[in-house]
Scaffold this active site. Structure first.
Site, PDB file in Angstrom:
ATOM      1  N   CYS A 112       0.813  -1.224   0.000  1.00  0.00           N
ATOM      2  CA  CYS A 112       0.000   0.000   0.000  1.00  0.00           C
ATOM      3  C   CYS A 112       0.841   1.265   0.000  1.00  0.00           C
ATOM      4  CB  CYS A 112      -0.944   0.007   1.197  1.00  0.00           C
ATOM      5  SG  CYS A 112      -1.981  -1.453   1.239  1.00  0.00           S
ATOM      6  N   HIS A 410      -9.500   2.795  -1.579  1.00  0.00           N
ATOM      7  CA  HIS A 410      -8.079   2.485  -1.452  1.00  0.00           C
ATOM      8  C   HIS A 410      -7.614   1.563  -2.571  1.00  0.00           C
ATOM      9  CE1 HIS A 410      -4.257   1.249  -0.014  1.00  0.00           C
ATOM     10  NE2 HIS A 410      -4.642   0.166   0.648  1.00  0.00           N
ATOM     11  N   CYS A 440       0.654   2.424   6.226  1.00  0.00           N
ATOM     12  CA  CYS A 440       1.064   1.080   6.628  1.00  0.00           C
ATOM     13  C   CYS A 440       0.931   0.148   5.425  1.00  0.00           C
ATOM     14  CB  CYS A 440       0.197   0.573   7.768  1.00  0.00           C
ATOM     15  SG  CYS A 440      -1.567   0.578   7.371  1.00  0.00           S
TER      16      CYS A 440
END
Lengths: 454, 404
Positions: A112, A410, A440
């Site tokens: 990510c 996301h 994170c």
């Protein structure tokens, strides 16, 4: 060897006294960003794969800035679900958009963090004098995930088709063809086999984050994003995208984010069942407090300060410092960024109190709250991060003031670039000095970046 | 007057006085009346401002005037510009009537196992000095240390986790001293129990370059750091700073010094090439900015004799004097005698207007406003070999700000 290391350390400190640092004109500045609408996986953008989404974002960026493509030195791209056979998404974007073939490109993957890491790679290239204009960003399409066959099946088929094994051997190893149906992969941690949601749920429990607080945070994320949309804050960033015709969906024009809930239902949120662990086992994270699987792409235009000024672009936002971190995946997989906070602050010569706003990637509401609670607690910092004291308090009213991943969505590789664009927006709109970005990632990774208005 | 004129018109002195007049004209930014020059500088026109060459290869690091004997200066130096190697500590005597062409009088010197970056006299005992070294702070008895090879310190605590670059004694209560270090901390030491620090002042995020105790308050001290902040500490209120502010455009602040006459004012010098005057009652905005250096300002010092007179030295090889009472044109003198970074600087307590500078070119100059410093003949120096580096003198820097 020992004295040589310390001598170099002293030499470095003395050099810093001389102001030997990046000349101000060589500093990389964040000019602006653009992105596609973010939509739910297998939703409106189903027909576009990661290359298509990236190309749409970059095309929108170039149209918005009216930048001559011949001035682009490099494309730095981030992604997680890469196309099999064409994993360098950045280069494929250049080809698809028919940009000058002289533009080089690379694609990197850090889960990510990929989009943010691509931006930082672009910053490094510029500040080392190896580029002046870079397009950086990321994209991902869960809708176009290429689902692999099991390894036994694919290897056996490859050996069979090349004549190295017989049909009976193929069937004995791979099983009957009816068993070859691939399984959609989960968003899971390779080393533990558990999903991100499971790990975040455990982390929330260990850091004492309550279900009610998570629901409240998630609703606030939607409310803030809805307010930002109503105020038109994302209008100059979102690029309308016309999708292709595919068997499952006709072509359509997608003009805005589709995941943000403009109204909130607190009672309904409270009735949702935990999604990753049963409530009786301590599960608290629900579908409403988790970031959804999303398709989208985002791009950021980076330039050296000198080039930006020459071309008449904004040169008032730059990266102040960054730090990456890693943590043991069990038990607090997504707590890794907390380890990077002190390092990034130290490198910037700042304290937490100096930070005006925070952009903390909302993989899950519980993960954000676990991070802030851990950083504020000396006990938790000592227990889970090995730090001697608390890092400091992060006021929640300064976190994700225009919404976050829980509400906006996301797409794995795009989120970092979206957040960088948002940080620049906050600095300019609010005339703030520092925004801290924290993301994170799977693998127990974290990245903290401090962006400043110069 | 007749005698003066007779002296003036000897060929040598005419040439010398013309030379000095021209040099002074270059140093200041206003026209100098030649008659005024002769009358006011008649003693110095015919004299020279001496210099001290250090041991071969040693770079000057700091200068401080001895509060017990104001004609003396304690000067530190470090081998290889302080990057590696040992250090030297010199005690030098200088008076304004130092004979021309005479070598400097070195009272004594000794070697340290690591670079010596600063030294100050104890305010309780005229024989005790605290030396800030690359491998920690050390207290010496100069009677036993001077002119001895392998001089060992009386006390060498290892509390600091990085190079110690400043040592300053509390001039009011006299019972404590302070050190600052590249480990990011300032430490308070009791003069009677210096084996371990009495308090650790934490708050700076990077190396702390200098600490300056308040000249009139036993509890206050200032510090400056590579994090771009200056901070005011009150040791009565614990280890957190009372006030702090970024001082030099987020660039490193290399030096800080209290005004000896105004308890609210202090001076800073930074990598941004500026000298700044501050008032602690308005910490967010400097009171005055002095521009003139063309490199980072490494040392600032407020005069002990005049409220508005300050001096600075920097990496542009220059020493400058300023008059804060002339805000339109504060620069009064500029010296360019050094050939390298001028790192050490202090005012003479006995001779108003005189400063002593020490630089990486291996020289210390003893100079008075209006006169060109000149090289004195070298003086014999004892070898002053350092003690061997051992566990008690272990290398620092393992946990410092650079160890990331």
């Amino acid at each position: 060897m020992l004295s040589k290391r310390f001598s170099m350390s002293r030499l470095s400190t003395i050099a810093s006294q001389l102001g030997i640092s990046i000349p101000s004109e060589q500093r990389a500045v964040i000019v602006t960003g653009a992105r596609t609408p973010f939509t739910r996986g297998f939703g409106e953008l189903l027909a576009l794969d990661t290359i298509d989404l990236g190309a749409a974002a970059v095309k929108g960026l170039l149209e918005k800035t009216k930048l001559d493509p011949n001035l682009i030195d490099h494309v730095a791209w981030g992604g997680v679900i890469l196309r099999n056979g064409s994993p360098n998404t950045g280069r494929e974007i250049i080809v698809d958009l028919k940009l000058p073939p002289s533009i080089s490109a690379h694609t990197e993957s850090m889960a990510c963090i990929s989009g943010l890491k691509a931006v930082l790679s672009g910053v490094l290239m510029i500040e080392s004098g190896n580029a002046s204009v870079i397009v950086a960003g990321g994209s991902d399409s869960v809708s176009c995930t290429e689902v692999p066959l099991a390894r036994d099946v694919s290897q056996s088929l490859a050996l069979y088709t090349s004549g190295k094994i017989s049909a009976s051997k193929l069937l004995s190893v791979a099983g009957l063809p009816c068993s070859w149906m691939p399984q959609q992969p989960g968003v899971a941690e390779r080393s533990t086999g558990k999903t991100m949601g499971y790990h975040a749920d455990v982390m929330a429990e260990l850091c004492g984050v309550k279900r009610g607080d998570q629901d409240k945070f998630a609703m606030a994320s939607h409310a803030k994003a809805a307010a930002a949309i109503s105020q038109g804050l994302f209008d100059d960033e979102i690029v309308p995208v016309t999708t292709k015709v595919v068997p499952h969906m006709p072509s359509k024009l997608v003009k805005k984010d589709t995941l943000v809930r403009m109204t909130q239902d607190e009672k309904k949120a409270a009735t949702l069942k935990p999604a990753f662990r049963k409530a009786e086992k301590g599960g608290t994270i629900t579908a409403a407090s988790a970031s959804p699987l999303t398709d989208g792409g985002a791009a950021v235009l980076l330039m050296s300060a000198r080039r930006a000024k020459e071309l008449g672009y904004a040169a008032d936002v730059a990266i102040r410092s960054w730090a990456a971190s890693g943590i043991q995946p069990e038990p607090n997989l997504l707590l890794a960024p907390a380890l990077a906070f002190p390092t990034a602050l130290r490198r910037a010569g700042l304290t937490l109190k100096d930070i005006d706003y925070f952009e903390i990637h909302e993989a899950f509401a519980g993960q954000v709250l676990a991070t802030t609670q851990c950083l504020a607690s000396a006990e938790l910092c000592k227990k889970y991060l090995g730090l001697d004291s608390a890092v400091g308090d992060i006021p929640l009213d300064r976190v994700n003031i225009y919404g976050g991943s829980v509400s906006i969505g996301h797409p794995f590789g795009a989120t970092g670039a979206r957040i960088v664009t948002n940080a620049a927006r906050i600095l300019r709109n609010k005339q703030a000095k520092y925004v801290l970005i924290s993301i994170c990632a799977a693998g127990g990774l974290g990245m903290v970046t401090i962006v400043e208005r110069i | 007057m007749v005698q003066l004129h007779l002296v003036l018109f000897t060929p040598q002195n005419v040439i010398l006085s013309i030379k000095h007049y021209l040099v002074l004209s270059l140093q200041v930014d206003h026209f100098i009346d030649p008659i005024w020059f002769v009358l006011s500088h008649k003693k110095q026109v015919f004299g020279e401002m001496p210099s001290l060459p250090f041991h071969q290869g040693f770079a000057g690091q700091s200068v401080r005037c001895n509060p017990w004997i104001p004609s003396q200066f304690i000067i530190t130096a470090a081998d290889n510009f302080g990057v590696t190697g040992s250090g030297k500590v010199y005690l030098v005597e200088w008076l304004p009537d130092h004979p021309p062409n005479a070598p400097m009088k070195v009272i004594g010197c000794f070697g340290t196992s690591d670079g010596a970056f600063d030294a100050c006299f104890s305010e309780m005992d005229p024989n005790i000095i605290a030396v800030a070294c690359g491998d920690g702070v050390k207290l010496y008895n100069i009677q036993s240390a001077f002119n001895c090879d392998g001089a060992m310190p009386l006390v060498a605590p290892h509390d600091h986790q990085g190079e110690v670059v400043c040592a300053a004694w509390n001039q009011v209560s006299k019972d404590s001293f302070y050190t600052s270090s590249w480990d990011g901390t300032v430490r308070v030491w009791g003069a009677l129990q210096p084996q371990t620090a009495a308090m650790v002042l934490q708050g700076h995020m990077k190396e702390v370059y200098e600490v300056s105790p308040a000249p009139r308050d036993a509890h206050l001290l200032l510090s400056c750091s590579g994090d771009g902040f200056w901070k005011l500490w009150d040791v009565r209120k614990g280890p957190q700073a009372v006030i702090g502010a970024p001082g030099h455009n987020n660039q490193i602040i290399l030096s800080i010094d209290w005004n000896k006459y105004d308890p609210n004012c202090f001076l800073t010098g930074g990598v941004d090439q500026l000298v700044k005057l501050w008032d602690i009652r308005r910490p967010q905005q400097e009171a005055m900015v002095l521009r003139g250096h063309q490199g980072p300002v490494r040392r600032v010092r407020c005069s002990p004799h005049a409220r508005t007179q300050v001096a600075s030295s920097g990496y542009d090889y220059r020493v400058a004097m300023w008059d804060l009472g002339r805000p339109q044109r504060p620069l009064t003198h500029r010296y360019e005698q050094h050939k390298e970074f001028v790192v050490g600087l202090d005012w003479s307590l006995i001779a108003p207007g005189c400063v002593v500078s020490a630089a990486w070119d291996g020289f210390a100059f003893f100079q008075q406003a209006g006169l060109p410093p000149t090289h004195s003949p070298p003086c014999p120096l004892a070898p002053a070999l350092p003690p061997p580096r051992g566990p008690g003198n272990r290398r620092r820097g393992q946990g410092g700000p650079m160890a990331r």
